[in-house]
Design a protein around this motif. Structure first.
Motif, mmCIF file in Angstrom:
data_model
loop_
_atom_site.group_PDB
_atom_site.id
_atom_site.type_symbol
_atom_site.label_atom_id
_atom_site.label_comp_id
_atom_site.label_asym_id
_atom_site.label_seq_id
_atom_site.Cartn_x
_atom_site.Cartn_y
_atom_site.Cartn_z
ATOM 1 N N ARG A 110 0.179 -11.393 3.492
ATOM 2 C CA ARG A 110 0.907 -10.511 3.901
ATOM 3 C C ARG A 110 0.804 -8.722 3.151
ATOM 4 N NH1 ARG A 110 5.665 -11.625 1.526
ATOM 5 N NH2 ARG A 110 4.871 -12.491 -0.552
ATOM 6 N N VAL A 111 1.027 -7.242 4.503
ATOM 7 C CA VAL A 111 -0.081 -6.302 3.556
ATOM 8 C C VAL A 111 1.562 -5.730 4.470
ATOM 9 C CG1 VAL A 111 -0.878 -4.244 4.207
ATOM 10 C CG2 VAL A 111 -2.135 -7.092 4.765
ATOM 11 N N MET A 112 1.658 -4.781 3.685
ATOM 12 C CA MET A 112 3.545 -3.773 3.721
ATOM 13 C C MET A 112 2.210 -2.669 3.607
ATOM 14 S SD MET A 112 5.223 -6.300 4.390
ATOM 15 C CE MET A 112 6.988 -5.045 3.957
ATOM 16 N N LEU A 113 2.796 -1.211 4.349
ATOM 17 C CA LEU A 113 2.533 0.141 4.121
ATOM 18 C C LEU A 113 4.025 0.479 3.785
ATOM 19 C CD1 LEU A 113 1.006 2.322 4.258
ATOM 20 C CD2 LEU A 113 1.283 2.558 6.633
ATOM 21 N N VAL A 114 4.182 0.836 2.336
ATOM 22 C CA VAL A 114 5.348 1.730 2.000
ATOM 23 C C VAL A 114 6.076 3.056 3.330
ATOM 24 C CG1 VAL A 114 6.601 2.562 0.183
ATOM 25 C CG2 VAL A 114 4.529 0.689 -0.313
ATOM 26 N N ASP A 115 6.759 2.511 3.321
ATOM 27 C CA ASP A 115 7.489 4.052 3.884
ATOM 28 C C ASP A 115 7.881 4.984 2.602
ATOM 29 O OD1 ASP A 115 8.380 5.685 6.010
ATOM 30 O OD2 ASP A 115 9.953 4.379 6.600
ATOM 31 N N ILE A 173 0.811 -1.153 -0.028
ATOM 32 C CA ILE A 173 -0.231 0.403 -0.112
ATOM 33 C C ILE A 173 0.774 1.406 -0.015
ATOM 34 C CG2 ILE A 173 -2.202 1.424 0.876
ATOM 35 C CD1 ILE A 173 -2.609 -1.450 2.659
ATOM 36 N N ALA A 174 0.989 1.907 -0.521
ATOM 37 C CA ALA A 174 1.109 3.231 -0.815
ATOM 38 C C ALA A 174 0.699 4.769 -1.173
ATOM 39 C CB ALA A 174 2.612 3.075 -2.333
ATOM 40 N N ALA A 175 1.516 5.611 -0.154
ATOM 41 C CA ALA A 175 0.560 7.181 -0.371
ATOM 42 C C ALA A 175 0.850 7.614 0.666
ATOM 43 C CB ALA A 175 -1.254 6.472 0.339
ATOM 44 N N SER A 176 0.472 8.697 -0.260
ATOM 45 C CA SER A 176 1.590 9.887 0.786
ATOM 46 C C SER A 176 0.752 11.714 0.863
ATOM 47 C CB SER A 176 2.537 10.831 -0.709
ATOM 48 O OG SER A 176 3.872 9.608 -0.304
ATOM 49 N N HIS A 177 0.861 12.503 1.753
ATOM 50 C CA HIS A 177 0.277 13.536 1.954
ATOM 51 C C HIS A 177 -1.101 13.208 2.088
ATOM 52 C CE1 HIS A 177 4.290 15.159 0.494
ATOM 53 N NE2 HIS A 177 4.105 14.580 -0.736
ATOM 54 N N MET A 197 11.908 3.561 -1.838
ATOM 55 C CA MET A 197 12.766 2.018 -3.389
ATOM 56 C C MET A 197 13.350 0.946 -2.592
ATOM 57 S SD MET A 197 11.006 3.857 -5.510
ATOM 58 C CE MET A 197 11.768 3.456 -6.735
ATOM 59 N N GLY A 198 14.155 2.022 -1.258
ATOM 60 C CA GLY A 198 14.385 0.450 -0.870
ATOM 61 C C GLY A 198 13.749 -0.899 -0.471
ATOM 62 N N GLN A 199 12.327 -0.620 -0.337
ATOM 63 C CA GLN A 199 11.613 -1.323 0.514
ATOM 64 C C GLN A 199 11.252 -2.390 -1.564
ATOM 65 O OE1 GLN A 199 8.916 1.383 2.389
ATOM 66 N NE2 GLN A 199 8.191 -0.930 3.414
ATOM 67 N N MET A 200 11.095 -1.424 -2.725
ATOM 68 C CA MET A 200 10.183 -1.961 -3.624
ATOM 69 C C MET A 200 11.253 -3.375 -4.177
ATOM 70 S SD MET A 200 7.646 -0.012 -4.918
ATOM 71 C CE MET A 200 7.242 -1.071 -3.162
ATOM 72 N N HIS A 201 12.552 -3.687 -3.117
ATOM 73 C CA HIS A 201 13.027 -4.226 -4.150
ATOM 74 C C HIS A 201 13.079 -6.382 -2.930
ATOM 75 C CE1 HIS A 201 16.512 -2.519 -4.359
ATOM 76 N NE2 HIS A 201 17.063 -2.072 -3.533
ATOM 77 N N SER A 202 11.784 -6.124 -2.645
ATOM 78 C CA SER A 202 11.681 -7.130 -2.107
ATOM 79 C C SER A 202 9.490 -7.117 -2.337
ATOM 80 C CB SER A 202 10.673 -6.414 -0.190
ATOM 81 O OG SER A 202 11.671 -6.704 0.233
ATOM 82 N N VAL A 203 9.617 -6.693 -3.173
ATOM 83 C CA VAL A 203 8.396 -6.854 -4.414
ATOM 84 C C VAL A 203 8.668 -7.922 -5.388
ATOM 85 C CG1 VAL A 203 6.466 -6.010 -6.432
ATOM 86 C CG2 VAL A 203 7.451 -4.340 -4.344
ATOM 87 N N ARG A 204 7.891 -8.969 -5.368
ATOM 88 C CA ARG A 204 7.540 -9.986 -6.030
ATOM 89 C C ARG A 204 6.873 -10.008 -7.153
ATOM 90 N NH1 ARG A 204 11.992 -9.585 -4.204
ATOM 91 N NH2 ARG A 204 12.576 -10.799 -2.540
ATOM 92 N N LYS A 205 6.434 -11.022 -8.327
ATOM 93 C CA LYS A 205 5.792 -11.406 -8.927
ATOM 94 C C LYS A 205 4.036 -11.122 -9.050
ATOM 95 C CE LYS A 205 5.589 -13.450 -13.680
ATOM 96 N NZ LYS A 205 5.438 -14.284 -15.133
ATOM 97 N N ASN A 206 3.133 -11.660 -9.184
ATOM 98 C CA ASN A 206 1.916 -10.912 -9.080
ATOM 99 C C ASN A 206 0.970 -10.533 -7.252
ATOM 100 O OD1 ASN A 206 1.284 -12.386 -11.171
ATOM 101 N ND2 ASN A 206 1.659 -14.144 -10.425
ATOM 102 N N ASP A 207 2.475 -10.030 -7.270
ATOM 103 C CA ASP A 207 2.094 -9.021 -5.817
ATOM 104 C C ASP A 207 1.002 -8.298 -6.247
ATOM 105 O OD1 ASP A 207 3.483 -10.471 -4.492
ATOM 106 O OD2 ASP A 207 4.959 -8.767 -3.786
#
Length: 284
Positions: free
Chosen positions: A177-182, A154-158, A189-199
């Motif tokens: 599994r739920v990940m809130l992007v920091d 999940i990604a959002a800002s402001h 962008m560092g978190q994006m290294h953990s994204v996998r196909k079909n997430d």
């Protein structure tokens, strides 16, 4: 064509009309529509020839586009965008100044209770519009993508961040599994290294569209993730990238844009997902 007595449309109203009519436009007018959505601040200062060159069309197409949406020509269309740009750049852009401007320009000074009631009435009206205009097949596609994936980002800002925070909380009640992007500490962008196909990445952003959210969305797609977006226009940069775009329009009262519609859409999405997941467990 608008008459002299017609009220001057706002930029947001015009963008919404363009978005709704997009599929019916010719290829040239669609190219102009995409440029308008992504470069609305530039339209207020660009000449018609530069505008046309950026869109890859002739100036006459810009005039046709302007008239298609009720303006007498490019000059009138540009005047609307220029006025909007001046408002953004002026000190009156802050919240306190918007309230002050509402007070000084009103014929009747409402009480605090009247202000609250007006805000709630506008929000209720917006929720009804959302219910009537929601694209059911698109919504179902979003539910199905979420149902099939093991991991939701999940990604959002402001301004959009409260919706992301709610979705993180709600989705923790599923077996996903739920990940809130920091995006606050620039670790996204560092978190994006953990994204996998079909997430699935669920991105929320409204005008002026947070660059952090756009960067996360692009990176996740490159890694094979499916993108679901909640945004305010089918022509927004996020919607153009998305597997599924859920478009929601907010009402405005006293210069404040509500979050009721977007939050209601997010809650509806979760409730429908939870129902779908439970139904799949009980079906023979």
């Amino acid at each position: 064509m608008k008459t002299a007595a017609s009220p001057q449309p706002t930029v947001d109203e015009t963008i919404r009309r363009i978005s709704l009519a997009y599929e019916s436009l010719s290829n040239q007018l669609q190219a102009i529509a995409r440029y308008v959505e992504k470069n609305r601040d530039r339209i207020g200062i660009e000449g018609i020839r530069e505008f046309a060159q950026q869109c890859g069309v002739q100036p006459s197409a810009i005039v046709r586009f302007s008239k298609r949406f009720g303006f007498s020509g490019f000059s009138e269309l540009q005047a609307m965008f220029r006025e909007n740009l001046y408002k953004q750049l002026s000190p009156e852009g802050c919240y306190t100044a918007r309230i002050r401007n509402s007070i000084t320009s009103a014929n009747h000074i409402p009480s605090t209770v009247e202000v609250a009631k007006d805000f709630l009435e506008q929000s209720i009206s917006g929720m009804r519009d959302l219910q009537d205009s929601m694209n059911l097949s698109t919504f179902q596609n979003a539910v199905e993508l979420l149902s099939k994936t093991d991991c939701v980002w999940i990604a959002a800002s402001h301004r959009s961040f409260p919706i992301a925070a709610y979705l993180e909380y709600a989705l923790q009640h599923t077996d996903k599994r739920v990940m809130l992007v920091d995006t606050k500490s620039s670790m996204h962008m560092g978190q994006m290294h953990s994204v996998r196909k079909n997430d699935v990445i669920l991105a929320i952003s409204f005008l002026p569209y947070a660059e952090e959210t756009l960067a996360v969305a692009r990176n996740a797609i490159e890694r094979g993730a499916h993108l679901i977006v909640i945004t305010d226009s089918g022509l927004s940069p996020l919607a153009q990238l998305a597997s599924v775009a859920l478009v929601v329009h907010e009402t405005t009262s006293f210069g404040f844009r509500s979050l009721c519609n977007a939050m209601g859409l997010a809650q509806s999405l979760f409730v429908s997902l939870a129902y779908s997941l439970e139904l799949s467990k009980t079906s023979p």
